[in-house]
Design an enzyme around this catalytic site. Structure first.
Site, PDB file in Angstrom:
ATOM      1  N   GLY A  45       1.276  -0.948   0.125  1.00  0.00           N
ATOM      2  CA  GLY A  45       0.029   0.442  -0.093  1.00  0.00           C
ATOM      3  C   GLY A  45       0.454   1.560   0.061  1.00  0.00           C
ATOM      4  O   GLY A  45       1.705   0.769  -0.540  1.00  0.00           O
TER       5      GLY A  45
ATOM      6  N   ILE B 135       5.224   2.572   5.448  1.00  0.00           N
ATOM      7  CA  ILE B 135       6.319   1.380   6.265  1.00  0.00           C
ATOM      8  C   ILE B 135       6.330   0.960   4.632  1.00  0.00           C
ATOM      9  O   ILE B 135       7.056  -0.033   4.855  1.00  0.00           O
ATOM     10  CB  ILE B 135       4.703   1.108   7.323  1.00  0.00           C
TER      11      ILE B 135
ATOM     12  N   GLY C  60      -7.439   1.139  -3.162  1.00  0.00           N
ATOM     13  CA  GLY C  60      -8.178  -0.545  -2.847  1.00  0.00           C
ATOM     14  C   GLY C  60      -7.818  -1.516  -2.085  1.00  0.00           C
ATOM     15  O   GLY C  60      -7.694  -2.147  -1.765  1.00  0.00           O
TER      16      GLY C  60
ATOM     17  N   LEU D  28      -4.509   4.159   9.559  1.00  0.00           N
ATOM     18  CA  LEU D  28      -4.923   5.876  10.871  1.00  0.00           C
ATOM     19  C   LEU D  28      -5.137   4.898  11.939  1.00  0.00           C
ATOM     20  O   LEU D  28      -4.541   6.072  13.047  1.00  0.00           O
ATOM     21  CB  LEU D  28      -5.383   6.736   9.951  1.00  0.00           C
TER      22      LEU D  28
ATOM     23  N   LYS E 292      -0.104  22.434  22.452  1.00  0.00           N
ATOM     24  CA  LYS E 292       0.999  21.368  23.289  1.00  0.00           C
ATOM     25  C   LYS E 292       0.700  19.133  22.498  1.00  0.00           C
ATOM     26  O   LYS E 292      -0.350  19.553  22.109  1.00  0.00           O
ATOM     27  CB  LYS E 292       0.832  20.753  24.637  1.00  0.00           C
TER      28      LYS E 292
ATOM     29  N   GLU F 270      -1.635  -2.446  -6.748  1.00  0.00           N
ATOM     30  CA  GLU F 270      -2.842  -1.138  -6.863  1.00  0.00           C
ATOM     31  C   GLU F 270      -1.230  -0.588  -7.556  1.00  0.00           C
ATOM     32  O   GLU F 270      -1.287   0.193  -8.976  1.00  0.00           O
ATOM     33  CB  GLU F 270      -3.421  -0.301  -6.031  1.00  0.00           C
TER      34      GLU F 270
ATOM     35  N   GLY G  92       2.799   4.590   1.317  1.00  0.00           N
ATOM     36  CA  GLY G  92       3.444   5.521   2.442  1.00  0.00           C
ATOM     37  C   GLY G  92       4.810   4.642   2.757  1.00  0.00           C
ATOM     38  O   GLY G  92       5.235   4.274   2.241  1.00  0.00           O
TER      39      GLY G  92
END
Ligand code: COA
Length: 444
Positions: free
Chosen positions: A221, A225, A342, A319, A374, A244, A223
């Site tokens: 996917g 990671i 996907g 997320l 903060k 994808e 990102g």
């Protein structure tokens, strides 16, 4: 051989002439990411002058920020539907100029065409292609998410021909006879170099790699990671790619011999993908390369297609996850962050594949700002999803969850057992709180 140069000259136009072809009620499909036709998109505000109205334009993770995204006067001309948000579209959303379309990638086309027919709209495709070859064919280049299906459904085809875009194969060949008009452009192709990933990403990548057996077909996917995971897969053997998004890290896996596409059991010998965005190295690799096939997402992301691959492993990020395994991967509360893309389908596909498995990988925490501005650490594993959050992936389909603290096995586990598994991989500061909430709310 027939000479297509005359037809080419007839269909070549200025961007204003091309936009003059847009009529009231048109439904404009635009492609994925970096294939957004930059010259055309940068001139969309010209439509305010032509007086057309009631248009819909659908975008999908557009690379770049175009002036019409933020022009309130464009509301008189068109509605902007966003299938996958980016930071530019999140801003546009705050300005009230876009609304998200919740939709899987394999059904978006069918359902959008139902709407188009019902509302008696004309489908239009605007996308970027690489230059025409001697047989009269352009290539859809780095996005074939639904473009070919849109063309087959009789859309008016308006192109931006750009020599900086690679020529790719799969569902990508558009013939000049199918084209209503095009502009030439030499805008640089948007590039995305692999972002350096963090130590935590690397730890997660190592853990995910332990779950990927030799001979698996992988999907990665979006990102950091997934990039870290790819790096850790270099010691594997006979991996295949069906994904994808094609990524530069996949080229590393091909070049080091970890990916050879020999044991997929389906489309052996080929990497299958629907779009890409990356560095010049990636664009050079896919240029004229028949082993990387760009297929429509109606095929590439279809769980039934995916399920025909052996040992299909989906590797995605999220997320927020609740204690039962539901994933909110596209929104933080009511705020649309990205899109479902996907994700759910590749995960469902893994459930249909012989020996398949789905992996959701994430950091255990994220940094937020409290009411005083903060910075505070928050857990991504929560007792309940933030009110308004969209469940992108069902808890029924999540097999393994990986954080920097370990691997939670949710497969065939009860909710009570899932709570135990997920608490074990949560950040230590939040484990007690999660257990107390589970107890208080009887999450078992
Ligand atoms: N609540 C609020 N904010 C959160 C959060 C949470 N639970 N978790 C993370 N965030 C914030 C992060 O702090 C970060 O903020 P910043 O941009 O200000 O730094 C931001 O959200 C993005 O988080 P990050 O973890 O860096 O995201 P990523 O780039 O690794 O992408 C997804 C992760 C889930 C957003 C992305 O993979 C996605 O959109 N997935 C859905 C579609 C998909 O998976 N497609 C592929 C299948 S083919």
């Amino acid at each position: 051989m027939r000479d297509y140069s005359k037809e080419y000259e007839v269909k070549k136009m200025k961007v204003e002439q091309l936009l003059d072809l847009i009529e009231d009620n048109d439904f404009i499909f635009t492609p994925m990411a970096a294939s957004m036709p930059q010259k055309i998109m940068n001139n969309m505000q010209y439509l305010k002058k032509t007086g057309v109205k009631n248009i819909i334009l659908q975008s999908c993770v557009p690379t770049g920020d175009f002036p019409f995204f933020h022009d309130p006067e464009m509301k008189k001309v068109m509605k902007h539907h966003g299938w996958f948000y980016t930071s530019a579209l999140r801003k546009s959303s705050e300005e009230g100029l876009i609304s998200a379309v919740p939709q899987h990638s394999t059904s978006i086309l069918r359902k959008t065409f139902d709407r188009i027919r019902y509302e008696k709209r004309r489908p239009v495709l605007m996308t970027t292609v690489s230059p025409m070859d001697e047989h009269g064919y352009f290539s859809l280049s780095i996005s074939s998410i639904y473009e070919m299906d849109v063309i087959k459904n009789g859309a008016l085809v308006l192109l931006e021909v750009n020599p900086n875009y690679p020529r790719t194969f799969g569902d990508t060949m558009v013939h000049i006879s199918q084209v209503a008009g095009f502009v030439e452009s030499d805008c640089p192709i948007p590039k995305a170099n692999i972002a350096p990933y963090t130590e935590i990403d690397a730890i997660i990548g190592k853990k995910v790699a332990t779950l990927v057996e030799d001979g698996s077909t992988i999907q990665l996917g979006i990102g950091n990671i997934p990039n870290a995971v790819a790096n850790e897969l270099k010691k594997k053997k006979h991996l295949g790619i069906h994904t994808e998004m094609f990524t530069e890290t996949m080229i590393d896996l091909i070049e080091c011999g970890a990916v050879d596409n020999t044991q997929k059991g389906f489309n052996d010998g080929y990497c299958i993908c629907a779009f890409t965005v990356g560095s010049q190295r990636l664009y050079d690799y896919i240029n004229n390369n028949p082993t990387v096939q760009f297929k429509s997402s109606t095929y590439a992301n279809d769980p039934y297609t995916i399920g025909r691959n052996n040992k299909f492993v989906s590797i995605n990020a999220t997320l927020e996850m609740d204690l039962t395994g539901q994933c909110a991967s596209e929104s933080t509360g009511v705020r649309q962050f990205s899109g479902s893309g996907g994700q759910a389908e590749t995960i469902q596909g893994s459930q249909m594949s012989p020996g398949g498995k789905s992996i959701v990988a994430m950091h255990s925490t994220y940094v937020a700002k409290d009411e005083n501005g903060k910075e505070v650490l928050r857990s991504k594993i929560v007792p309940f999803l933030t009110p308004g959050a969209a469940v992108t992936t069902s808890r029924n389909d999540v097999d393994y969850v990986v954080t920097e603290y370990g691997i939670a096995w949710l497969r065939a586990k009860t909710i009570e057992e899932r709570v135990q598994e997920l608490v074990k991989i949560a950040h230590p500061d939040f484990r007690q709180w999660l257990l107390e909430e589970a107890e208080k709310n009887m999450i078992w």
